[in-house]
Design a protein around this motif. Structure first.
Motif, PDB file in Angstrom:
ATOM      1  N   THR A  68       0.794  -1.213   0.053  1.00  0.00           N
ATOM      2  CA  THR A  68       0.052  -0.030   0.034  1.00  0.00           C
ATOM      3  C   THR A  68       0.918   1.187   0.116  1.00  0.00           C
ATOM      4  O   THR A  68       2.008   1.028   0.613  1.00  0.00           O
ATOM      5  N   VAL A  69       0.469   2.363  -0.711  1.00  0.00           N
ATOM      6  CA  VAL A  69       1.225   3.474  -0.504  1.00  0.00           C
ATOM      7  C   VAL A  69       0.481   4.553   0.335  1.00  0.00           C
ATOM      8  O   VAL A  69      -1.021   4.563   0.326  1.00  0.00           O
ATOM      9  N   PHE A  70       1.360   5.218   1.062  1.00  0.00           N
ATOM     10  CA  PHE A  70       0.722   6.076   2.115  1.00  0.00           C
ATOM     11  C   PHE A  70       0.938   7.500   1.866  1.00  0.00           C
ATOM     12  O   PHE A  70       2.204   7.758   1.653  1.00  0.00           O
ATOM     13  N   ILE A  71       0.134   8.339   2.038  1.00  0.00           N
ATOM     14  CA  ILE A  71       0.573   9.848   2.146  1.00  0.00           C
ATOM     15  C   ILE A  71       0.156  10.191   3.581  1.00  0.00           C
ATOM     16  O   ILE A  71      -0.819  10.200   3.941  1.00  0.00           O
ATOM     17  N   GLY A  72       1.108  11.020   4.008  1.00  0.00           N
ATOM     18  CA  GLY A  72       1.050  11.734   5.324  1.00  0.00           C
ATOM     19  C   GLY A  72       0.907  13.032   5.376  1.00  0.00           C
ATOM     20  O   GLY A  72       1.804  13.798   4.789  1.00  0.00           O
ATOM     21  N   CYS A  73       0.187  13.860   5.820  1.00  0.00           N
ATOM     22  CA  CYS A  73      -0.025  15.247   6.010  1.00  0.00           C
ATOM     23  C   CYS A  73       0.261  15.726   7.425  1.00  0.00           C
ATOM     24  O   CYS A  73      -0.420  15.033   8.411  1.00  0.00           O
ATOM     25  N   GLU A  74       1.232  16.703   7.524  1.00  0.00           N
ATOM     26  CA  GLU A  74       1.503  17.225   8.845  1.00  0.00           C
ATOM     27  C   GLU A  74       1.950  18.466   8.510  1.00  0.00           C
ATOM     28  O   GLU A  74       3.247  18.584   8.189  1.00  0.00           O
ATOM     29  N   PRO A  75       1.506  19.669   8.965  1.00  0.00           N
ATOM     30  CA  PRO A  75       1.968  20.784   8.974  1.00  0.00           C
ATOM     31  C   PRO A  75       3.105  21.226   9.964  1.00  0.00           C
ATOM     32  O   PRO A  75       3.734  22.111   9.564  1.00  0.00           O
ATOM     33  N   PHE A  76       3.076  20.522  10.896  1.00  0.00           N
ATOM     34  CA  PHE A  76       4.133  20.915  12.151  1.00  0.00           C
ATOM     35  C   PHE A  76       5.432  20.388  11.667  1.00  0.00           C
ATOM     36  O   PHE A  76       5.573  19.261  11.613  1.00  0.00           O
ATOM     37  N   ILE A  77       6.113  21.139  11.321  1.00  0.00           N
ATOM     38  CA  ILE A  77       7.510  21.025  10.682  1.00  0.00           C
ATOM     39  C   ILE A  77       8.379  19.952  11.692  1.00  0.00           C
ATOM     40  O   ILE A  77       9.348  19.117  11.119  1.00  0.00           O
ATOM     41  N   ASN A  78       8.331  20.071  13.144  1.00  0.00           N
ATOM     42  CA  ASN A  78       9.334  19.359  14.065  1.00  0.00           C
ATOM     43  C   ASN A  78       8.770  18.016  13.944  1.00  0.00           C
ATOM     44  O   ASN A  78       9.390  16.986  13.768  1.00  0.00           O
ATOM     45  N   GLY A  79       7.285  17.763  13.822  1.00  0.00           N
ATOM     46  CA  GLY A  79       6.849  16.154  13.472  1.00  0.00           C
ATOM     47  C   GLY A  79       7.240  15.806  12.441  1.00  0.00           C
ATOM     48  O   GLY A  79       7.505  14.552  12.219  1.00  0.00           O
ATOM     49  N   VAL A  80       7.284  16.625  11.128  1.00  0.00           N
ATOM     50  CA  VAL A  80       7.641  16.017   9.866  1.00  0.00           C
ATOM     51  C   VAL A  80       9.103  15.613   9.963  1.00  0.00           C
ATOM     52  O   VAL A  80       9.511  14.460   9.331  1.00  0.00           O
ATOM     53  N   ALA A  81      10.090  16.489  10.541  1.00  0.00           N
ATOM     54  CA  ALA A  81      11.465  15.967  10.778  1.00  0.00           C
ATOM     55  C   ALA A  81      11.581  14.755  11.629  1.00  0.00           C
ATOM     56  O   ALA A  81      12.307  13.930  11.091  1.00  0.00           O
TER      57      ALA A  81
END
Length: 236
Positions: A87-100
């Protein structure tokens, strides 16, 4: 959302969460460079002002597409991607600390079936093809506890209507929250947007899903005496 637009032509969408917290560590800054190949291109208004839909075949290669909205530090996203390699996943998260932090997990695990949108999910909804997503997750979203802020919650028609548009018929939408009033609003608003609550007995929403990973946030909620609710909906 209003009729106002940015100079780029993007709609003026109020955003009430955080984009950045504490100063990133050097290692986190380095992880962010992975967005060059893990980041989802064609979502931002600057590089796709015409809002051309994403090329689903290029993105998934015919595999199912799942979406996590607000993945925090990526614990659940990475767990699901490991458990579902087809399965391919897309994750959305605007909080850049969490992204890192999430990018660090992806690098450590070597996963290649995750794409990251480090921004507002509404911009992603603009460019996802209709009925392209087979499953979506909204896990412990910002509760905005004050009554005057409830319109800021994700479970409003501004977010749910476009989510309904990108989910395939019969797709599953999972919501987890430990806030009783968020449960109330979810059960009120999500069916209005074209979903059916699938629970048939109390255990269906009291017990976590079989493939669930209890995150650090949930463990804190349990220690503090808050009760998680696990709500499953079907897109009609």
């Amino acid at each position: 959302m209003t009729d106002r637009t940015h100079p780029s032509g993007a709609p003026w969408r109020n955003f009430y969460g955080r984009f950045k917290g504490k100063t990133l560590r050097p290692s986190q800054d380095e992880y962010l460079t992975d967005l060059d190949h893990v980041g989802l291109a064609g979502v931002g208004w600057a590089d796709n002002p015409e809002r051309t839909p994403l090329d689903l075949d290029a993105l998934t290669g015919g595999r199912p597409l799942w979406l996590e909205i607000g993945f925090g530090s990526g614990e659940h996203l990475v767990h699901q991607a490991q458990s579902n390699p087809g399965t391919v996943f897309i994750g959305c998260e605007p909080f850049i600390n969490g992204v890192a932090t999430c990018l660090g997990k992806i690098r450590d695990t070597g996963l290649e079936n995750i794409r990251i949108h480090p921004g507002d999910a509404r911009d992603l909804f603009d460019v996802l093809p209709e009925e392209s997503v087979a499953r979506a997750f909204l896990l412990y979203p910002d509760p905005w506890p004050k009554a005057r802020h409830h319109r800021r919650r994700f479970v409003t028609q501004e977010h749910l209507a476009p989510l309904h548009g990108v989910l395939a018929q019969g797709a599953t939408f999972r919501v987890a929250t430990d806030i009783p009033d968020y449960v109330r609003q979810t059960l009120q608003e999500v069916p209005r947007a074209g979903f059916r609550w699938t629970s048939r007995r109390a255990a269906d929403w009291r017990q976590p899903w079989g493939d669930w990973l209890s995150t650090r946030y949930e463990q804190k909620a349990l220690r503090e005496g808050r009760v998680p609710h696990y709500l499953s909906f079907e897109r009609l």
